[in-house]
Scaffold this motif. Structure first.
Motif, PDB file in Angstrom:
ATOM      1  N   GLU A  14       1.643   2.295  -3.655  1.00 14.10           N
ATOM      2  CA  GLU A  14       0.534   2.587  -4.566  1.00 14.10           C
ATOM      3  C   GLU A  14       0.157   4.064  -4.480  1.00 14.10           C
ATOM      4  O   GLU A  14      -0.302   4.533  -3.443  1.00 14.10           O
ATOM      5  CB  GLU A  14      -0.681   1.708  -4.226  1.00 14.10           C
ATOM      6  N   THR A  15       0.380   4.780  -5.555  1.00  7.68           N
ATOM      7  CA  THR A  15       0.102   6.221  -5.572  1.00  7.68           C
ATOM      8  C   THR A  15      -0.970   6.604  -6.587  1.00  7.68           C
ATOM      9  O   THR A  15      -1.525   7.692  -6.525  1.00  7.68           O
ATOM     10  CB  THR A  15       1.397   7.000  -5.895  1.00  7.68           C
ATOM     11  N   GLU A  16      -1.258   5.714  -7.529  1.00 10.24           N
ATOM     12  CA  GLU A  16      -2.230   6.017  -8.572  1.00 10.24           C
ATOM     13  C   GLU A  16      -3.642   6.026  -7.998  1.00 10.24           C
ATOM     14  O   GLU A  16      -4.022   5.136  -7.214  1.00 10.24           O
ATOM     15  CB  GLU A  16      -2.132   4.972  -9.690  1.00 10.24           C
ATOM     16  N   GLU A  17      -4.425   7.007  -8.366  1.00  6.09           N
ATOM     17  CA  GLU A  17      -5.795   7.102  -7.880  1.00  6.09           C
ATOM     18  C   GLU A  17      -6.605   5.886  -8.346  1.00  6.09           C
ATOM     19  O   GLU A  17      -6.537   5.478  -9.496  1.00  6.09           O
ATOM     20  CB  GLU A  17      -6.450   8.386  -8.390  1.00  6.09           C
ATOM     21  N   GLY A  18      -7.348   5.305  -7.414  1.00  5.38           N
ATOM     22  CA  GLY A  18      -8.180   4.168  -7.755  1.00  5.38           C
ATOM     23  C   GLY A  18      -7.433   2.859  -7.861  1.00  5.38           C
ATOM     24  O   GLY A  18      -7.944   1.892  -8.433  1.00  5.38           O
ATOM     25  N   TRP A  19      -6.222   2.780  -7.284  1.00  4.65           N
ATOM     26  CA  TRP A  19      -5.425   1.562  -7.410  1.00  4.65           C
ATOM     27  C   TRP A  19      -6.102   0.369  -6.756  1.00  4.65           C
ATOM     28  O   TRP A  19      -5.936  -0.768  -7.199  1.00  4.65           O
ATOM     29  CB  TRP A  19      -4.027   1.768  -6.821  1.00  4.65           C
ATOM     30  N   GLU A  20      -6.900   0.632  -5.698  1.00  2.65           N
ATOM     31  CA  GLU A  20      -7.576  -0.476  -5.020  1.00  2.65           C
ATOM     32  C   GLU A  20      -8.513  -1.210  -5.968  1.00  2.65           C
ATOM     33  O   GLU A  20      -8.582  -2.441  -5.966  1.00  2.65           O
ATOM     34  CB  GLU A  20      -8.368   0.041  -3.815  1.00  2.65           C
ATOM     35  N   LYS A  41       0.808  -1.221   0.000  1.00  2.00           N
ATOM     36  CA  LYS A  41       0.000   0.000   0.000  1.00  2.00           C
ATOM     37  C   LYS A  41       0.841   1.271   0.000  1.00  2.00           C
ATOM     38  O   LYS A  41       0.406   2.309  -0.509  1.00  2.00           O
ATOM     39  CB  LYS A  41      -0.941   0.013   1.216  1.00  2.00           C
ATOM     40  N   SER A  75      -7.011  -2.212   1.652  1.00  2.00           N
ATOM     41  CA  SER A  75      -6.075  -1.201   1.163  1.00  2.00           C
ATOM     42  C   SER A  75      -5.494  -0.326   2.265  1.00  2.00           C
ATOM     43  O   SER A  75      -4.464   0.317   2.062  1.00  2.00           O
ATOM     44  CB  SER A  75      -6.772  -0.313   0.129  1.00  2.00           C
TER      45      SER A  75
END
Length: 420
Positions: free
Chosen positions: A344-350, A341, A374
């Motif tokens: 993970e920096t990209e929006e909506g990665w979850e 986690k 997440s």
């Protein structure tokens, strides 16, 4: 990115099987050969002898592919995004299941395209969220004779060359003695070793020793470091650490200089920034295997004197291939180490992770629930199937698999324990 378009793209790519595409390619070549009407085809025919001689040099090895990736995705990426002409893509598959192993040979059409292909190593392609590794495959060794060692060099991993050799007071070139690593699990590859041990400093080469008759790992490897201090730090820090479910054995390899003018040296010292290097290696090991260092990562200096890191055994290592609570299976699974986690920096990665997981696991049965944790550490995903047998099939497939430099762990859980 548009998830709807991504999903439709995946569906289209999955609708074409490798066998039908191969038959189409063979038929096309046969028809072209029979007609002989195209000047391009005549030119290609004239070049075929030379192409056969350079096939091995034009072939690259691609690894860390996700399970949904197919040869069409790989071919399109190298053609459209990298700008390489692609002759053939061969996914390496498991003989028992028929599923690919996350790696492939890509035969390029031009030998000058090889450097371009290698440059995208470590970069996520457009068909998956995780980086792929690309290296010159030396395919002739795989196709003609069994390998006695599987070798990975710093240049294959995109590392730049050193500033030149170090010369000692006697005028001889100083070469750090090789590092021995033992008790390796057969599933551990050169890339896995490099991803952890390169964090200590410049790692020029990883060579896993292979059985020439079975082409499987013999369970030990040799590392070539640029600096003997770095090599010593790796030896002392990684002794007893768990990789691939096994505690590593480390030490100086038995080696003597065989080249005139070269002196092989060891060291009892550490680099000045050893504490930071150890932290970097610890992070890499955690991401790779989902386990932290067994020992302390405190400062390696006390009172101005350097101390040898002394990892403390953490008890019996956990074998990631063993499914937790396997004696009491349920319809629900908890999968560990699917993501980090903090990276993970990209929006909506979850949602992307969830879609990837659903696509991979739906082949084992009907999913009733997938929940990505997440906000919690450990890269955890809960999944519930319609039946216990479906959950068992999925668990057997995922347990111990390497995913984006992390080894997955799976356990059966009670559905009532899944957070709401």
């Amino acid at each position: 990115r548009s998830r709807s378009s991504s999903r439709s793209r995946r569906s289209r790519s999955r609708s074409y099987s490798a066998s039908s595409r191969s038959r189409y390619s063979d038929d096309s070549r046969s028809a072209a050969s029979a007609s002989g009407s195209s000047s391009d085809e005549s030119e290609q025919s004239a070049l075929e002898p030379d192409n056969a001689l350079t096939k091995d040099q034009r072939t690259v090895f691609v690894s860390q592919l996700v399970m949904r990736a197919d040869d069409k995705d790989i071919r399109k990426y190298f053609r459209k995004k990298v700008g390489c002409k692609v002759n053939e893509v061969i996914l390496l598959r498991d003989k028992r299941t028929g599923r690919h192993k996350g790696c492939a040979y890509v035969e390029l059409g031009r030998i000058e395209d090889v450097p371009k292909a290698v440059q995208v190593s470590g970069i996520p392609p457009d068909f998956q969220r995780f980086p792929i590794m690309v290296k010159a495959s030396e395919a002739e060794k795989n196709y003609i004779i069994p390998n006695t060692q599987a070798t990975l060099t710093a240049s294959m991993m995109g590392e730049r060359g050193t500033n030149g050799p170090t010369v000692g007071p006697n005028g001889k070139i100083l070469e750090a003695q090789k590092v021995y690593i033992g008790n390796l699990d057969p599933s551990v590859t050169q890339e896995h070793i490099y991803s952890v041990f390169s964090k200590f400093g410049r790692l020029d080469k990883v060579a896993i020793q292979m059985d020439p008759t079975t082409s499987t790992s013999r369970g030990f490897a040799f590392l070539s470091y640029d600096d003997a201090k770095v090599a010593n730090l790796a030896i002392q820090t990684m002794a007893g650490q768990v990789l691939g479910g096994r505690s590593l054995k480390t030490g100086w390899a038995n080696q003597s200089a065989t080249i005139p003018g070269v002196e092989v040296v060891t060291s009892t010292e550490f680099p000045d920034d050893s504490a930071e290097l150890i932290k970097n290696a610890q992070l890499a090991l955690t991401q790779l295997a989902g386990t932290a260092f067994a020992g302390s990562t405190d400062e390696q200096k006390d009172g101005g004197e350097e101390k040898t890191p002394s990892p403390v055994p953490a008890g019996a290592p956990v074998d990631a291939k063993v499914i937790g609570n396997d004696d009491n299976p349920t319809t629900s699974l908890l999968v560990h180490n699917m993501f980090n986690k903090d990276e993970e920096t990209e929006e909506g990665w979850e949602e992307d992770i969830k879609l990837d997981f659903e696509e991979e696991c739906s082949k084992y049965g009907k999913l009733r629930l997938v929940k990505v944790m997440s906000k919690e550490p450990g890269g955890k995903i809960y999944a519930t199937f319609e039946s216990i047998s479906e959950a068992q099939n999925c668990a057997s497939s995922l347990a111990g698999r390497w995913f984006d430099k992390r080894q997955l762990r799976v356990e059966f859980v009670d559905g009532k324990d899944i957070p709401q």
